[in-house]
Motif scaffolding. Structure first.
Motif, PDB file in Angstrom:
ATOM      1  N   HIS A 135       0.947  -1.154  -0.080  1.00 27.81           N
ATOM      2  CA  HIS A 135      -0.040  -0.061  -0.079  1.00 27.81           C
ATOM      3  C   HIS A 135       1.088   1.289  -0.016  1.00 27.81           C
ATOM      4  CE1 HIS A 135       0.559  -0.015   4.418  1.00 27.81           C
ATOM      5  NE2 HIS A 135       0.205   1.399   4.427  1.00 27.81           N
ATOM      6  N   THR A 136       0.407   2.312  -0.243  1.00 32.24           N
ATOM      7  CA  THR A 136       0.930   3.693  -0.274  1.00 32.24           C
ATOM      8  C   THR A 136       0.367   4.660   0.324  1.00 32.24           C
ATOM      9  OG1 THR A 136      -0.373   4.314  -2.452  1.00 32.24           O
ATOM     10  CG2 THR A 136       1.725   3.165  -3.001  1.00 32.24           C
ATOM     11  N   ALA A 137       1.183   5.523   0.819  1.00 30.42           N
ATOM     12  CA  ALA A 137       0.641   6.604   1.765  1.00 30.42           C
ATOM     13  C   ALA A 137       1.505   7.783   1.492  1.00 30.42           C
ATOM     14  CB  ALA A 137       0.812   6.154   3.452  1.00 30.42           C
ATOM     15  N   GLU A 138       0.899   9.190   1.613  1.00 29.10           N
ATOM     16  CA  GLU A 138       1.344  10.346   1.519  1.00 29.10           C
ATOM     17  C   GLU A 138       1.853  10.843   3.105  1.00 29.10           C
ATOM     18  OE1 GLU A 138       2.233  11.751  -1.151  1.00 29.10           O
ATOM     19  OE2 GLU A 138       1.550  10.270  -2.491  1.00 29.10           O
ATOM     20  N   HIS A 139       2.768  11.656   3.198  1.00 27.35           N
ATOM     21  CA  HIS A 139       3.337  12.093   4.191  1.00 27.35           C
ATOM     22  C   HIS A 139       4.027  13.604   3.861  1.00 27.35           C
ATOM     23  CE1 HIS A 139       5.913  12.314   7.974  1.00 27.35           C
ATOM     24  NE2 HIS A 139       4.895  11.938   8.640  1.00 27.35           N
ATOM     25  N   GLN A 140       4.194  14.356   5.012  1.00 31.41           N
ATOM     26  CA  GLN A 140       5.061  15.496   4.628  1.00 31.41           C
ATOM     27  C   GLN A 140       6.349  15.371   4.418  1.00 31.41           C
ATOM     28  OE1 GLN A 140       4.592  17.568   8.531  1.00 31.41           O
ATOM     29  NE2 GLN A 140       6.068  16.325   9.473  1.00 31.41           N
ATOM     30  N   ASP A 141       6.813  14.310   4.706  1.00 31.31           N
ATOM     31  CA  ASP A 141       8.154  13.721   4.176  1.00 31.31           C
ATOM     32  C   ASP A 141       8.510  13.292   2.689  1.00 31.31           C
ATOM     33  OD1 ASP A 141       9.234  14.687   6.792  1.00 31.31           O
ATOM     34  OD2 ASP A 141       9.218  12.728   7.569  1.00 31.31           O
ATOM     35  N   GLY A 142       7.147  13.188   2.226  1.00 29.01           N
ATOM     36  CA  GLY A 142       7.347  12.417   0.949  1.00 29.01           C
ATOM     37  C   GLY A 142       6.263  11.613   0.753  1.00 29.01           C
ATOM     38  N   ALA A 143       6.329  10.693  -0.548  1.00 29.94           N
ATOM     39  CA  ALA A 143       5.444   9.606  -0.777  1.00 29.94           C
ATOM     40  C   ALA A 143       6.057   8.140  -0.444  1.00 29.94           C
ATOM     41  CB  ALA A 143       5.207   9.558  -2.251  1.00 29.94           C
ATOM     42  N   PHE A 144       5.301   7.585   0.326  1.00 27.58           N
ATOM     43  CA  PHE A 144       5.881   6.083   0.716  1.00 27.58           C
ATOM     44  C   PHE A 144       5.180   4.957   0.109  1.00 27.58           C
ATOM     45  CE2 PHE A 144       7.046   9.052   4.143  1.00 27.58           C
ATOM     46  CZ  PHE A 144       8.047   8.445   4.676  1.00 27.58           C
ATOM     47  N   LYS A 145       6.070   3.843  -0.182  1.00 25.75           N
ATOM     48  CA  LYS A 145       5.249   2.683  -0.430  1.00 25.75           C
ATOM     49  C   LYS A 145       5.749   1.303   0.577  1.00 25.75           C
ATOM     50  CE  LYS A 145       5.322  -0.846  -4.301  1.00 25.75           C
ATOM     51  NZ  LYS A 145       5.777  -1.245  -5.708  1.00 25.75           N
ATOM     52  N   PHE A 146       4.740   0.837   0.939  1.00 21.93           N
ATOM     53  CA  PHE A 146       5.033  -0.369   2.075  1.00 21.93           C
ATOM     54  C   PHE A 146       4.887  -1.633   1.425  1.00 21.93           C
ATOM     55  CE2 PHE A 146       3.802   3.477   4.069  1.00 21.93           C
ATOM     56  CZ  PHE A 146       5.144   3.552   5.113  1.00 21.93           C
ATOM     57  N   SER A 147       5.613  -2.666   1.587  1.00 20.86           N
ATOM     58  CA  SER A 147       5.295  -4.071   0.985  1.00 20.86           C
ATOM     59  C   SER A 147       5.852  -4.956   2.363  1.00 20.86           C
ATOM     60  CB  SER A 147       6.267  -4.129   0.041  1.00 20.86           C
ATOM     61  OG  SER A 147       5.954  -5.516  -0.803  1.00 20.86           O
TER      62      SER A 147
END
Length: 248
Positions: free
Chosen positions: A156-168
């Motif tokens: 899944h992916t998520a947006e954060h003030q530090d950037g865009a994240f992808k988790f697996s």
């Protein structure tokens, strides 16, 4: 720093993003229903491997007297900010003790597997038994080693003030022995520049029959389908299940 705890300490600030797709309200509500059905009516609660405390937050909101235990202090620091009224203890689920017994002990998000081997899991089970009131409930979810698909990953992916994240993340079992692993990967992209962290957590591996045999000397064991919105007996086929264990 031990490799098995790297992501949970260095990147603890991103842990909630990593778990953003988890339905904590449904999980907490489902466990409370199971506790009402099988428990002693009490509301003192301990959450093992509590992380940043999202389950505890929902239990507190429902009138439980909850506290948490985790092996990583950065997680507990964030849990205390989230749940200032709760108590948190730095400790290992493999061996712990409290002065006052609990009515309900939970160990969710497959954290029961954080025991490194069968001997450590037995120690965890004994610690839980000792920490429960009579007719107290131990509720956790688990994966059957015999049902693990090494090629299956959840993303899944998520947006954060530090950037865009992808988790697996995905389970891996080599087909023999009492260890499996949880493979984790986090990619952060900021201004088109990507960084990737990978880690592999050694965990205990066992089938549900083996797990039930370990539990039965201490508990009355009930196994349910891994669906917090329903209460249905395990069909004997699915590789994920909810265990509800009642102290005699």
């Amino acid at each position: 720093m031990q490799p098995s705890t790297k992501l949970y300490t260095d990147l603890s600030g991103y842990y909630d993003l990593m778990c953003a797709d988890i339905n904590y309200p449904e999980q907490s509500s489902g466990v409370r229903r199971l506790n009402q059905l099988f428990g002693n009516g009490g509301r003192s609660h301990l959450d093992l491997a509590c992380g940043t405390g999202p389950h505890i937050w929902h239990f507190l909101d429902s009138g439980y007297q909850s506290q948490g235990l985790d092996i990583n202090q950065p997680m507990l620091d964030k849990a205390k900010v989230r749940c200032p009224e709760a108590e948190f203890t730095l400790g290992d689920i493999g061996s712990f003790a409290f002065d006052q017994p609990f009515d309900l002990i939970t160990c969710l998000l497959y954290s029961i597997h954080y025991s490194s081997d069968i001997a450590r899991l037995k120690s965890c089970i004994n610690s839980v038994h000792d920490a429960l009131q009579t007719k107290g409930v131990f509720c956790f979810n688990a994966v059957d080693k015999n049902k693990i698909n090494n090629n299956l990953f959840v993303n899944h992916t998520a947006e954060h003030q530090d950037g865009a994240f992808k988790f697996s993340s995905g389970w891996h079992y080599r087909g023999y022995g009492e260890q499996q692993s949880l493979k984790l990967c986090i990619t952060k992209t900021t201004h088109n520049v990507s960084e990737t962290w990978k880690d592999e957590h050694p965990m205990v591996a066992l089938g549900f029959d083996e797990l039930a045999q370990l539990l039965e000397p201490c508990f009355e064991v009930h196994i349910f389908e891994h669906d917090y919105g329903k209460i249905e007996p395990w069909d004997g086929q699915s590789g994920n299940a909810l265990f509800v264990c009642v102290k005699a």
